[in-house]
Design an enzyme around this catalytic site. Structure first.
Site, mmCIF file in Angstrom:
data_model
loop_
_atom_site.group_PDB
_atom_site.id
_atom_site.type_symbol
_atom_site.label_atom_id
_atom_site.label_comp_id
_atom_site.label_asym_id
_atom_site.label_seq_id
_atom_site.Cartn_x
_atom_site.Cartn_y
_atom_site.Cartn_z
ATOM 1 N N HIS A 1 -4.831 -1.340 -5.150
ATOM 2 C CA HIS A 1 -5.375 -0.261 -4.324
ATOM 3 C C HIS A 1 -6.229 0.621 -5.226
ATOM 4 O O HIS A 1 -5.748 1.076 -6.268
ATOM 5 C CB HIS A 1 -4.237 0.500 -3.646
ATOM 6 C CG HIS A 1 -3.528 -0.377 -2.658
ATOM 7 N ND1 HIS A 1 -2.413 -1.110 -2.985
ATOM 8 C CD2 HIS A 1 -3.849 -0.709 -1.383
ATOM 9 C CE1 HIS A 1 -2.053 -1.836 -1.944
ATOM 10 N NE2 HIS A 1 -2.905 -1.615 -0.956
ATOM 11 N N ARG B 1 6.614 -11.192 5.676
ATOM 12 C CA ARG B 1 6.048 -11.034 7.024
ATOM 13 C C ARG B 1 6.715 -12.012 7.969
ATOM 14 O O ARG B 1 6.915 -13.170 7.622
ATOM 15 C CB ARG B 1 4.530 -11.271 7.001
ATOM 16 C CG ARG B 1 3.832 -10.201 6.198
ATOM 17 C CD ARG B 1 2.321 -10.306 6.271
ATOM 18 N NE ARG B 1 1.759 -9.346 5.333
ATOM 19 C CZ ARG B 1 0.474 -9.251 5.046
ATOM 20 N NH1 ARG B 1 -0.402 -10.053 5.631
ATOM 21 N NH2 ARG B 1 0.045 -8.345 4.185
ATOM 22 N N GLN C 1 1.349 -11.160 -3.326
ATOM 23 C CA GLN C 1 -0.070 -10.775 -3.317
ATOM 24 C C GLN C 1 -0.586 -10.460 -4.713
ATOM 25 O O GLN C 1 0.128 -9.895 -5.536
ATOM 26 C CB GLN C 1 -0.259 -9.512 -2.470
ATOM 27 C CG GLN C 1 -0.318 -9.764 -0.985
ATOM 28 C CD GLN C 1 -0.942 -8.589 -0.238
ATOM 29 O OE1 GLN C 1 -1.966 -8.032 -0.651
ATOM 30 N NE2 GLN C 1 -0.346 -8.203 0.861
ATOM 31 N N CYS D 1 0.810 -1.217 0.000
ATOM 32 C CA CYS D 1 0.000 0.000 0.000
ATOM 33 C C CYS D 1 0.852 1.280 0.000
ATOM 34 O O CYS D 1 0.582 2.182 -0.804
ATOM 35 C CB CYS D 1 -0.985 0.038 1.160
ATOM 36 S SG CYS D 1 -1.178 -1.499 2.048
ATOM 37 N N LYS E 1 -12.399 -4.802 7.155
ATOM 38 C CA LYS E 1 -12.200 -5.636 5.967
ATOM 39 C C LYS E 1 -13.413 -6.521 5.726
ATOM 40 O O LYS E 1 -14.081 -6.941 6.664
ATOM 41 C CB LYS E 1 -11.016 -6.597 6.172
ATOM 42 C CG LYS E 1 -9.737 -5.972 6.612
ATOM 43 C CD LYS E 1 -8.584 -6.964 6.538
ATOM 44 C CE LYS E 1 -8.571 -7.974 7.644
ATOM 45 N NZ LYS E 1 -7.504 -8.948 7.584
ATOM 46 N N ASP F 1 -2.441 -7.994 -5.565
ATOM 47 C CA ASP F 1 -2.843 -6.811 -4.816
ATOM 48 C C ASP F 1 -3.350 -5.690 -5.729
ATOM 49 O O ASP F 1 -2.965 -5.609 -6.901
ATOM 50 C CB ASP F 1 -1.623 -6.298 -4.036
ATOM 51 C CG ASP F 1 -2.015 -5.442 -2.851
ATOM 52 O OD1 ASP F 1 -3.228 -5.320 -2.601
ATOM 53 O OD2 ASP F 1 -1.114 -4.902 -2.180
ATOM 54 N N HIS G 1 -8.398 -1.436 -0.456
ATOM 55 C CA HIS G 1 -7.335 -2.426 -0.689
ATOM 56 C C HIS G 1 -8.051 -3.725 -1.041
ATOM 57 O O HIS G 1 -9.024 -4.081 -0.377
ATOM 58 C CB HIS G 1 -6.537 -2.721 0.580
ATOM 59 C CG HIS G 1 -5.976 -1.546 1.293
ATOM 60 N ND1 HIS G 1 -4.642 -1.433 1.586
ATOM 61 C CD2 HIS G 1 -6.571 -0.438 1.833
ATOM 62 C CE1 HIS G 1 -4.423 -0.314 2.258
ATOM 63 N NE2 HIS G 1 -5.580 0.314 2.425
#
Ligand code: TSB
Ligand code: ZN
Length: 587
Positions: free
Chosen positions: A327, A305, A323, A276, A411, A325, A457
């Site tokens: 945004h 992580r 990910q 992000c 979320k 991912d 997200h």
């Protein structure tokens, strides 16, 4: 599989069986001390202090035999009620029970259950006789810290399960066997999909050519879908200065999950746990008008992580992940439509993979631990209410879970249950009013004023790692043709007579962009056929005299014993249609 905890009769049965287990242990190990024996989703367990003794598989056998003896002797199970003092007197030689009793209220009526020479504290209710507990099975044993605290003593935990009928027990044990056979870690090895190595480290998986092929298909698949929906893809680095995460709030709220800082010259760098912050800077890099929104920035991006070493699990929970991912930078009036678009995309994707067993979870903050979150209560209330309102208006069924929100916002998580019973998040869609604020993001509205966008997200496949773990288990390693590492395995019946024709077919299929193998090893036909099945290759082509002389193809599908003979063109049409339509062929 049945959730025993939620099923009242089974819950009573399993609770009673935990006592039966403790009773048998007490007979065999008179010095045993007992902590707690709760019912869990999968049955029950009991935590027992056996001094220095560590339970083995043989011990489990012995205990099981003793339990059967007690079942046979048909002991009545009766309830006794005690005052706190009476309970303390009765259990004075068991420090664990004393601990439990001392934590009860002064005036509480304490109940215990007695069967023959064994008595144990319990709220109940229980079945009325040990003979009703005959359909049990002790499943496994492990060590467990007293009260789950790693500074405490390790107790012996024994797991079991109990059913009303032998058929139910049999079915459950079969289900457990099936689940074990589906475990992606086992199949990942058998099918050469991925591997790990202690020299690389825990939670760091290496994708082998077979797994990498599936992953490339998944990457192309989702990227194409996103492009059609107006996403723009970027590449950003996996490292950033700590300063970036101080601005984003990760430093204050997510540091525990990050790998430690690398110091170099005057720089402090970290491996990113999320993408992000990089994407916020990309938005900020140019001016935006209200007419340009939503802007959708996507990336298939590696993240790191620091998952606890005990929590990492195959590809399902890793320390380096990738990910799917994106945004989405939206105007406040676009929140509902954009969340709806994301949920539609999730459902559309799930249709392609035949994912039908999932639940929507609205993940909220934990109001008792507010320091975990960025922003103030007012903004959190607003974000949570907005998310709840949108989901309700869109008509989705969801349940709520406190304490599961991201530090920057609520979320919508899509939860699934894995083969071995883990409850995990596959896809996610998150509403964020914090990062736009922290990065001072703006767009110009219709009056020429600078206003804040809202960020959504979202990760549809979640991470390729976790999604792959899910797919392996869901398909039991037998991927549909469009994903299969090898789509067609060509097996000439006799190398001397049929190899040339096999090579011709090999080239033909390769030229049609199919993933083909030619098994021209000097091995018996039956052996090569069996291996094709073991590798779960969707199509095995068996080419002999007839096929060569008439220019035909005979194929056997994975999971079928039937051989079908068709022309080359028919075979090409069949397989290309299956790939195009992402057909999932049920075995
Ligand atoms: C969606 N910033 C958001 C992103 O924009 C984010 O990182 N969300 S997340 O923390 O929920 O992670 C996204 C997804 O990654 C999760 O929904 C889950 O499917 C997957 N995931 C999380 N942790 C792991 C892990 N340790 N191993 C594999 N996959 C993981
Ligand atoms: Zn994000």
């Amino acid at each position: 599989m049945i959730n025993i905890k939620e099923h009242e009769n089974l819950s009573i049965l399993n609770h009673s069986c935990a006592h039966l287990l403790a009773h048998a242990v007490k007979h065999l190990y008179p010095n045993a001390k007992f902590w707690v024996g709760p019912v869990i989703e999968e049955g029950f367990y009991y935590d027992i202090d056996l001094g220095d003794q560590v339970i083995t598989d043989d011990d489990l056998e012995k205990i099981s035999k003793e339990m059967k003896k007690i079942v046979k002797s048909n002991k009545r199970i009766t309830r006794i009620e005690l005052s706190k003092q009476e309970a303390l007197d009765m259990f004075h030689d068991d420090p664990y029970k004393v601990d439990l009793i001392e934590n009860m209220g002064e005036d509480e009526v304490i109940s215990a259950y007695k069967q023959d020479d064994f008595i144990d504290l319990c709220r109940g209710p229980h079945v009325e006789s040990t003979k009703l507990l005959k359909n049990f099975k002790l499943l496994k044993h492990s060590g467990a810290y007293y009260k789950g605290d790693s500074n405490n003593k390790v107790l012996q935990r024994i797991y079991g399960v109990c059913f009303e009928t032998p058929e139910d027990l049999e079915k459950h044990l079969q289900d457990l066997e099936d689940a074990k056979a589906r475990d992606h870690r086992k199949l990942g090895k058998e099918l050469d999909l991925f591997m790990s190595h202690e020299l690389v480290g825990a939670g760091l998986q290496m994708w082998l050519p077979n797994g990498a092929t599936v992953r490339m298909e998944l990457e192309n698949y989702i990227r194409q879908k996103e492009i059609k929906l107006g996403y723009h893809h970027v590449y950003t680095p996996s490292l950033a200065s700590t300063g970036l995460y101080k601005v984003s709030g990760h430093w204050d709220h997510y540091k525990e999950d990050m790998f430690p800082v690398m110091k170099m010259d005057n720089e402090e760098l970290v491996l990113r746990p999320m993408n992000c912050p990089h994407h916020m800077l990309i938005f900020k890099n140019s001016l935006h008008s209200y007419r340009d929104l939503p802007i959708r920035i996507g990336e298939l991006a590696p993240d790191f992580r620091y998952e606890a070493s005990g929590a990492v699990c195959g590809l399902e929970r890793v320390r380096q992940m990738c990910q799917n991912d994106a945004h989405l930078f939206v105007r406040p009036d676009q929140i509902k439509e954009e969340i709806s678009n994301v949920v539609h995309l999730i459902l559309d994707v799930y249709k392609d993979f035949n994912i039908t067993e999932y639940k929507f979870r609205l993940s909220l903050r934990d109001e008792e631990n507010l320091e975990k979150y960025a922003g103030n209560n007012e903004i959190w209330d607003m974000a949570e209410n907005e998310m709840r309102r949108v989901l309700t208006e869109l008509g989705y069924d969801f349940y709520e879970a406190k304490g599961e929100a991201a530090f920057y916002g609520p979320k919508l998580d899509v939860q699934i249950k894995t083969a071995i019973g883990h409850d995990i998040t596959l896809s996610t869609c998150q509403l964020d009013f914090m990062l736009p604020e922290r990065f001072d993001l703006t767009y110009v509205d219709e009056h020429g004023a600078k206003v804040r966008p809202v960020v959504i997200h979202r990760a549809i496949l979640g991470t390729f790692d976790r999604f792959m773990a899910y797919l392996i288990e869901e398909y039991k390693g037998a991927f549909p043709v469009w994903l299969a590492p090898t789509q067609v395995n060509i097996i000439p019946v006799n190398l001397e007579y049929h190899e040339e024709y096999a090579k011709e077919i090999y080239e033909l299929l390769q030229n049609h962009d199919l993933r083909v193998k030619l098994d021209d090893r000097n091995e018996k036909l039956g052996y090569r056929m069996r291996e094709s099945v073991m590798n779960k290759i969707p199509f095995a082509l068996v080419l002999g005299d007839k096929e060569r002389d008439q220019g035909l193809i005979s194929y056997r599908r994975y999971g079928s014993n039937e051989t079908v003979t068709v022309s080359k063109e028919e075979f090409l049409t069949l397989i290309e249609e299956e790939i195009k339509n992402k057909v999932i062929y049920k075995v």
